[in-house]
Design a protein around this motif. Structure first.
Motif, PDB file in Angstrom:
ATOM      1  N   SER A  85     -29.725   4.187  -2.833  1.00  0.00           N
ATOM      2  CA  SER A  85     -30.183   3.558  -1.590  1.00  0.00           C
ATOM      3  C   SER A  85     -31.034   4.522  -0.759  1.00  0.00           C
ATOM      4  O   SER A  85     -30.817   4.695   0.438  1.00  0.00           O
ATOM      5  N   LEU A  86     -31.993   5.120  -1.413  1.00  0.00           N
ATOM      6  CA  LEU A  86     -32.833   6.115  -0.746  1.00  0.00           C
ATOM      7  C   LEU A  86     -33.680   5.479   0.353  1.00  0.00           C
ATOM      8  O   LEU A  86     -34.126   4.323   0.240  1.00  0.00           O
ATOM      9  N   THR A  87     -33.889   6.237   1.410  1.00  0.00           N
ATOM     10  CA  THR A  87     -34.727   5.811   2.527  1.00  0.00           C
ATOM     11  C   THR A  87     -35.823   6.858   2.744  1.00  0.00           C
ATOM     12  O   THR A  87     -35.692   7.996   2.282  1.00  0.00           O
ATOM     13  N   PRO A  88     -36.882   6.505   3.463  1.00  0.00           N
ATOM     14  CA  PRO A  88     -37.935   7.489   3.737  1.00  0.00           C
ATOM     15  C   PRO A  88     -37.392   8.737   4.450  1.00  0.00           C
ATOM     16  O   PRO A  88     -37.967   9.823   4.296  1.00  0.00           O
ATOM     17  N   GLU A  89     -36.301   8.590   5.183  1.00  0.00           N
ATOM     18  CA  GLU A  89     -35.713   9.740   5.882  1.00  0.00           C
ATOM     19  C   GLU A  89     -35.097  10.752   4.906  1.00  0.00           C
ATOM     20  O   GLU A  89     -34.788  11.878   5.307  1.00  0.00           O
TER      21      GLU A  89
END
Length: 124
Positions: A85-89
């Motif tokens: 669940s990777l995010t840009p952050e």
């Protein structure tokens, strides 16, 4: 002397997964607590996760709990970071660090050995 080599980074879209690996060239790898840290441009190195030398205790930053999992294979002298669940952050260079026979603490200055890092970029 401890040599660490990270791999597995890359460019992915938000929501994707990556698995980072850190291979250690050291005798008695099972006596080293291993940690993962991230460093985004212009920011300090931040704690992500750590696993005790015995493998029986882990520690995570609040921002990755439930999304990232640290594990180790002492037979392969390798520690892993499964990132879901990777995010840009999460975009940063990810480093692994090693320390001898200590608890899996979050302070980067407790880890005297470091790899060169692997880039993780998450696009929105």
């Amino acid at each position: 002397q401890v040599q660490l080599v990270e791999s597995g980074g890359g460019l992915v879209q938000a929501g994707a997964s990556l698995r980072l690996s850190c291979a250690a060239s050291v005798r008695s790898f099972n006596r080293y607590t291993m940690g993962w840290f991230s460093q985004a441009p212009g920011k300090e190195r931040e704690f992500v996760a750590a696993i005790k030398y015995s493998g029986g205790l882990t520690n995570y930053a609040d921002s990755v709990k439930g999304r990232f999992t640290i594990s180790r294979d002492n037979a392969k002298n390798t520690v892993y970071l499964q990132m879901n669940s990777l995010t840009p952050e999460d975009t940063a260079v990810y480093f692994c660090g090693a320390q001898y026979l200590l608890e899996p603490v979050p302070e980067s200055n407790k880890y005297p050995y470091w790899g060169q890092g692997t880039q993780v970029t998450v696009s929105s």
